[in-house]
Design a protein around this motif. Sequence first.
Motif, PDB file in Angstrom:
ATOM      1  N   ILE A 163      39.197  37.866  38.837  1.00 20.70           N
ATOM      2  CA  ILE A 163      37.784  37.685  38.522  1.00 20.70           C
ATOM      3  C   ILE A 163      36.968  38.556  39.464  1.00 20.70           C
ATOM      4  CG2 ILE A 163      37.566  35.663  40.025  1.00 20.70           C
ATOM      5  CD1 ILE A 163      35.524  34.567  37.980  1.00 20.70           C
ATOM      6  N   THR A 164      35.940  39.214  38.937  1.00 20.94           N
ATOM      7  CA  THR A 164      35.127  40.120  39.729  1.00 20.94           C
ATOM      8  C   THR A 164      33.726  40.186  39.156  1.00 20.94           C
ATOM      9  OG1 THR A 164      34.989  42.362  40.642  1.00 20.94           O
ATOM     10  CG2 THR A 164      35.794  42.152  38.393  1.00 20.94           C
ATOM     11  N   ALA A 165      32.784  40.702  39.957  1.00 19.97           N
ATOM     12  CA  ALA A 165      31.407  40.847  39.511  1.00 19.97           C
ATOM     13  C   ALA A 165      31.270  42.060  38.599  1.00 19.97           C
ATOM     14  CB  ALA A 165      30.469  40.971  40.717  1.00 19.97           C
ATOM     15  N   ASP A 166      30.188  42.075  37.841  1.00 16.45           N
ATOM     16  CA  ASP A 166      29.904  43.189  36.939  1.00 16.45           C
ATOM     17  C   ASP A 166      29.802  44.490  37.729  1.00 16.45           C
ATOM     18  OD1 ASP A 166      29.198  44.578  34.623  1.00 16.45           O
ATOM     19  OD2 ASP A 166      27.054  44.190  34.926  1.00 16.45           O
ATOM     20  N   ARG A 167      30.522  45.522  37.252  1.00 16.65           N
ATOM     21  CA  ARG A 167      30.544  46.863  37.851  1.00 16.65           C
ATOM     22  C   ARG A 167      31.161  46.903  39.241  1.00 16.65           C
ATOM     23  NH1 ARG A 167      26.784  50.237  34.956  1.00 16.65           N
ATOM     24  NH2 ARG A 167      25.581  49.010  33.451  1.00 16.65           N
ATOM     25  N   VAL A 168      32.015  45.949  39.553  1.00 14.84           N
ATOM     26  CA  VAL A 168      32.719  45.930  40.836  1.00 14.84           C
ATOM     27  C   VAL A 168      34.222  45.972  40.574  1.00 14.84           C
ATOM     28  CG1 VAL A 168      33.175  44.649  42.961  1.00 14.84           C
ATOM     29  CG2 VAL A 168      30.867  44.644  41.969  1.00 14.84           C
ATOM     30  N   LYS A 169      34.916  46.955  41.180  1.00 13.60           N
ATOM     31  CA  LYS A 169      36.354  47.111  40.970  1.00 13.60           C
ATOM     32  C   LYS A 169      37.125  45.994  41.656  1.00 13.60           C
ATOM     33  CE  LYS A 169      38.125  51.204  41.174  1.00 13.60           C
ATOM     34  NZ  LYS A 169      38.659  52.503  41.673  1.00 13.60           N
ATOM     35  N   ALA A 170      38.181  45.512  40.991  1.00 15.72           N
ATOM     36  CA  ALA A 170      39.050  44.478  41.548  1.00 15.72           C
ATOM     37  C   ALA A 170      40.503  44.899  41.377  1.00 15.72           C
ATOM     38  CB  ALA A 170      38.811  43.134  40.866  1.00 15.72           C
ATOM     39  N   ILE A 171      41.327  44.494  42.326  1.00 16.49           N
ATOM     40  CA  ILE A 171      42.748  44.830  42.308  1.00 16.49           C
ATOM     41  C   ILE A 171      43.550  43.566  42.615  1.00 16.49           C
ATOM     42  CG2 ILE A 171      44.596  46.177  43.379  1.00 16.49           C
ATOM     43  CD1 ILE A 171      42.542  48.289  44.097  1.00 16.49           C
ATOM     44  N   VAL A 172      44.560  43.301  41.814  1.00 16.52           N
ATOM     45  CA  VAL A 172      45.519  42.247  42.101  1.00 16.52           C
ATOM     46  C   VAL A 172      46.902  42.863  42.021  1.00 16.52           C
ATOM     47  CG1 VAL A 172      45.562  41.463  39.694  1.00 16.52           C
ATOM     48  CG2 VAL A 172      46.341  39.931  41.507  1.00 16.52           C
ATOM     49  N   GLU A 173      47.747  42.567  43.012  1.00 11.75           N
ATOM     50  CA  GLU A 173      49.042  43.240  43.119  1.00 11.75           C
ATOM     51  C   GLU A 173      50.069  42.302  43.727  1.00 11.75           C
ATOM     52  OE1 GLU A 173      50.797  47.466  44.949  1.00 11.75           O
ATOM     53  OE2 GLU A 173      48.785  46.765  45.441  1.00 11.75           O
ATOM     54  N   GLN A 174      51.281  42.382  43.210  1.00  8.19           N
ATOM     55  CA  GLN A 174      52.400  41.608  43.758  1.00  8.19           C
ATOM     56  C   GLN A 174      53.664  42.437  43.617  1.00  8.19           C
ATOM     57  OE1 GLN A 174      53.374  38.040  41.645  1.00  8.19           O
ATOM     58  NE2 GLN A 174      54.778  37.302  43.198  1.00  8.19           N
ATOM     59  N   GLY A 175      54.459  42.499  44.674  1.00  6.24           N
ATOM     60  CA  GLY A 175      55.686  43.282  44.611  1.00  6.24           C
ATOM     61  C   GLY A 175      56.422  43.271  45.929  1.00  6.24           C
ATOM     62  N   THR A 176      57.214  44.308  46.137  1.00  8.65           N
ATOM     63  CA  THR A 176      58.010  44.416  47.347  1.00  8.65           C
ATOM     64  C   THR A 176      58.083  45.879  47.751  1.00  8.65           C
ATOM     65  OG1 THR A 176      60.155  43.898  48.351  1.00  8.65           O
ATOM     66  CG2 THR A 176      60.180  44.675  46.081  1.00  8.65           C
ATOM     67  N   GLU A 177      58.355  46.123  49.036  1.00 14.21           N
ATOM     68  CA  GLU A 177      58.499  47.479  49.543  1.00 14.21           C
ATOM     69  C   GLU A 177      59.975  47.744  49.824  1.00 14.21           C
ATOM     70  OE1 GLU A 177      55.937  48.225  52.829  1.00 14.21           O
ATOM     71  OE2 GLU A 177      54.169  48.467  51.548  1.00 14.21           O
ATOM     72  N   LEU A 178      60.482  48.864  49.308  1.00 19.56           N
ATOM     73  CA  LEU A 178      61.899  49.188  49.388  1.00 19.56           C
ATOM     74  C   LEU A 178      62.106  50.374  50.324  1.00 19.56           C
ATOM     75  CD1 LEU A 178      62.548  48.993  45.576  1.00 19.56           C
ATOM     76  CD2 LEU A 178      63.049  47.223  47.243  1.00 19.56           C
ATOM     77  N   ARG A 193      56.721  51.234  47.340  1.00 21.46           N
ATOM     78  CA  ARG A 193      56.359  49.934  46.776  1.00 21.46           C
ATOM     79  C   ARG A 193      56.747  49.840  45.303  1.00 21.46           C
ATOM     80  NH1 ARG A 193      50.495  47.994  48.231  1.00 21.46           N
ATOM     81  NH2 ARG A 193      51.573  48.058  50.241  1.00 21.46           N
ATOM     82  N   ALA A 194      57.371  48.749  44.947  1.00 21.70           N
ATOM     83  CA  ALA A 194      57.650  48.406  43.547  1.00 21.70           C
ATOM     84  C   ALA A 194      56.877  47.129  43.249  1.00 21.70           C
ATOM     85  CB  ALA A 194      59.144  48.213  43.321  1.00 21.70           C
ATOM     86  N   ALA A 195      55.848  47.237  42.413  1.00 26.26           N
ATOM     87  CA  ALA A 195      54.928  46.118  42.275  1.00 26.26           C
ATOM     88  C   ALA A 195      54.379  46.021  40.862  1.00 26.26           C
ATOM     89  CB  ALA A 195      53.778  46.255  43.278  1.00 26.26           C
ATOM     90  N   LEU A 196      53.846  44.845  40.570  1.00 30.10           N
ATOM     91  CA  LEU A 196      53.033  44.608  39.384  1.00 30.10           C
ATOM     92  C   LEU A 196      51.582  44.697  39.836  1.00 30.10           C
ATOM     93  CD1 LEU A 196      52.403  43.597  36.503  1.00 30.10           C
ATOM     94  CD2 LEU A 196      52.699  41.276  37.366  1.00 30.10           C
ATOM     95  N   LYS A 197      50.818  45.610  39.243  1.00 28.46           N
ATOM     96  CA  LYS A 197      49.461  45.880  39.731  1.00 28.46           C
ATOM     97  C   LYS A 197      48.480  45.950  38.575  1.00 28.46           C
ATOM     98  CE  LYS A 197      46.831  49.348  42.365  1.00 28.46           C
ATOM     99  NZ  LYS A 197      46.921  50.649  43.063  1.00 28.46           N
ATOM    100  N   LEU A 198      47.354  45.255  38.741  1.00 28.12           N
ATOM    101  CA  LEU A 198      46.249  45.303  37.781  1.00 28.12           C
ATOM    102  C   LEU A 198      45.000  45.732  38.529  1.00 28.12           C
ATOM    103  CD1 LEU A 198      44.786  44.722  35.086  1.00 28.12           C
ATOM    104  CD2 LEU A 198      44.587  42.329  35.822  1.00 28.12           C
TER     105      LEU A 198
END
Length: 298
Positions: free
Chosen positions: A156-171, A188-193
Amino acid sequence: MRYPRADDVRKLLTGSGSQRVLSKRGSVMADARTNLLFVTDLEARVAQIAELIAQIDRPTPQVMIEARIVEGDAGFSRNLGVKLSMTPTGDSTARGLVAGADGAVFDLSARPIGGFDAATAGLTLFAAQATRLLNVELSALENEGRGQIVSSPRVITADRVKAIVEQGTELPYQAKVGNGVSGVQFRRAALKLEVEPQITPHGHVILDLDVSKDSVDEQTAAGPAINTKHVQTRVEVEDRGTVAIGGIYSTDEREDVTRVPLLGKIPVLGWLFRHTARRNARSELVIFITPHIVPAPL
């Protein structure tokens, strides 16, 4: 004031030239701790400033973005093979075929799939005056599998504000750091939005999207390989509507034949002298995006 910073409004009121809202006799003071704005000016100008503040002192709309990443796999594998061996009978001294320690002339048995050994069926051919028994062992194994992985990151983010959600691991992997010296680095191998929403006047949402889904593949000499799936795009979606922003489809078909020279090409009986492995795999990736405009608090 509730939403804009009082100091930002103070700068707006005290702008230079024609952009100045206060009169020459007016003054304004902002308190950062309480976010209060104190204005002193002519009565008409104070009313004008109050109307301006009422228009800008509103909450910034927010958007919740939900992504559903669907990965589907379907595969079929089949291994067919044969093992030919000769067993001596009595005091045999027959020659002609060279056998291994276990009597095997050649071994083209079906290989295991997924940790499971192939089923086998044996057949022995002999004649009354034979000095060796011919053993034929047939083996076969099939494997069929289907799978589906669903990932559902949301942010969730404000109008016209970039947001990032990420989950993964570093190899870790080996890499040259200079002067021929190698060292351990991490990838990094991750799932990123990553998303930046923009609410339009008619209630739709324009989304600048960057979605990636990485997974660990087989090991290499330098470290693990990484499978990467990546989609970057801009779309316009109605509030609470859903759009599929990308689909990646791949098909892998393969057939490998291992055979004894010449004998494996004999019509009809050639199957006794060869091993056949077939593989048919399909995979697909589809990403669904659903934005929700969050109602502003009263």
